[in-house]
Design an enzyme around this catalytic site. Structure first.
Site, PDB file in Angstrom:
ATOM      1  N   LEU A 187       0.928  -1.266  -0.035  1.00 36.23           N
ATOM      2  CA  LEU A 187      -0.263   0.061  -0.046  1.00 36.23           C
ATOM      3  C   LEU A 187       0.708   1.214  -0.053  1.00 36.23           C
ATOM      4  O   LEU A 187       0.582   2.153  -0.770  1.00 36.23           O
ATOM      5  CB  LEU A 187      -0.881   0.018   1.221  1.00 36.23           C
ATOM      6  CG  LEU A 187      -2.179   0.973   1.118  1.00 36.23           C
ATOM      7  CD1 LEU A 187      -3.149   0.615   0.011  1.00 36.23           C
ATOM      8  CD2 LEU A 187      -3.156   0.696   2.461  1.00 36.23           C
ATOM      9  N   MET A 235       2.247   1.877  -3.459  1.00 41.26           N
ATOM     10  CA  MET A 235       1.141   2.567  -4.428  1.00 41.26           C
ATOM     11  C   MET A 235       0.858   3.914  -3.929  1.00 41.26           C
ATOM     12  O   MET A 235       0.719   4.773  -4.906  1.00 41.26           O
ATOM     13  CB  MET A 235      -0.182   1.753  -4.041  1.00 41.26           C
ATOM     14  CG  MET A 235      -0.260   0.416  -4.997  1.00 41.26           C
ATOM     15  SD  MET A 235      -1.275  -0.911  -4.131  1.00 41.26           S
ATOM     16  CE  MET A 235      -2.820   0.051  -4.346  1.00 41.26           C
ATOM     17  N   HIS A 236       0.932   4.132  -2.764  1.00 38.60           N
ATOM     18  CA  HIS A 236       0.857   5.633  -2.326  1.00 38.60           C
ATOM     19  C   HIS A 236       1.717   6.557  -2.753  1.00 38.60           C
ATOM     20  O   HIS A 236       1.656   7.670  -3.316  1.00 38.60           O
ATOM     21  CB  HIS A 236       0.662   5.605  -0.884  1.00 38.60           C
ATOM     22  CG  HIS A 236       0.474   6.916   0.018  1.00 38.60           C
ATOM     23  ND1 HIS A 236      -0.695   7.808  -0.498  1.00 38.60           N
ATOM     24  CD2 HIS A 236       1.202   7.747   0.535  1.00 38.60           C
ATOM     25  CE1 HIS A 236      -0.849   8.836   0.040  1.00 38.60           C
ATOM     26  NE2 HIS A 236       0.399   8.946   1.055  1.00 38.60           N
ATOM     27  N   ALA A 237       2.941   6.102  -2.843  1.00 37.76           N
ATOM     28  CA  ALA A 237       4.252   6.675  -3.299  1.00 37.76           C
ATOM     29  C   ALA A 237       3.783   6.992  -4.938  1.00 37.76           C
ATOM     30  O   ALA A 237       4.342   8.069  -5.511  1.00 37.76           O
ATOM     31  CB  ALA A 237       5.353   6.007  -3.246  1.00 37.76           C
TER      32      ALA A 237
END
Lengths: 103, 116
Positions: B72, B75-77
């Site tokens: 996660l 993905m956030h990055a």
């Protein structure tokens, strides 16, 4: 007991930083509670905080948060400290921020 | 062992700063300070390069056959990179627009309004 509130976009990435900060605070015996929240919730969650720190991705909202919470010292976590997930450096920043405020 | 958390944080931190600089650049353009605005865009671009370098490390790792397991945080990055890229394009458009509107006298800059 100091309450430190970290604010970022969603409170996700800062959560990992909270973990590291807690570890360091424990090591040096600094008593504090540290929580992470999205910046949108600033007014609800940080109203009773001792100090508020913003992630670099919401640094542009610094003046807005300062207006919302005029009685609380607010600052931005440095890009270096955030990028290295350097809990120690952030705790030092907190201590410096609160120290200045007490003088 | 490749430290994905560290890389993700480097990316989030660098492109997050980028985003902040671009948003501040728009704010300065609104105030009529186009010089500061353009300086902030430049600073933002420098930060973006740092984020991109960190991202490249991941891509190199992947290209060398190492399995990159997305979580996660990663993905956030990636999400932050995308948003910073978009904000840059929009910021440049907005700054140009403010520059035309303010120099042509169609709207007043925020600073002027406060003085009036």
């Amino acid at each position: 007991m100091k309450k430190i509130v970290l604010l970022c976009n969603m409170g996700l990435s800062t959560s990992a930083l909270v973990r590291k900060m807690k570890n360091h605070a424990k090591e040096i015996g600094y008593e504090c509670t540290i929580v992470a929240f999205p910046v949108k919730k600033a007014i609800e969650v940080a109203i009773d905080a001792d100090c508020v720190l913003l992630g670099p991705q919401v640094a542009f909202q610094l003046s807005m948060v300062r207006e919302m919470l005029p009685h609380i010292p607010v600052n931005v976590i440095t890009m270096q400290a955030y990028g290295m997930i350097d809990g120690k450096q952030v705790i030092e920043q907190v201590i410096a921020l609160l120290g200045e405020n007490n003088v | 062992m490749f430290d994905f958390e560290a890389i993700s944080f480097q990316i989030i931190s660098a492109v997050g700063t980028t985003k902040s600089k671009f948003m501040l650049a728009i704010e300065e353009a609104k105030n009529g300070d186009f010089k500061t605005s353009k300086r902030l865009i430049g600073e933002g671009e420098e930060c973006f390069v740092l984020g991109h370098k960190a991202h490249m490390e991941l891509l190199t790792e992947y290209a060398s056959g190492e399995k990159v397991i997305p979580d996660l945080l990663l993905m956030h990055a990636e999400d932050q990179i995308m948003s910073a890229e978009n904000i840059k394009l929009m910021a440049e458009e907005l700054i140009n627009l403010y520059e035309v509107l303010i120099t042509e006298g169609i709207i007043k800059s925020k600073g002027e309004k406060n003085n009036a």
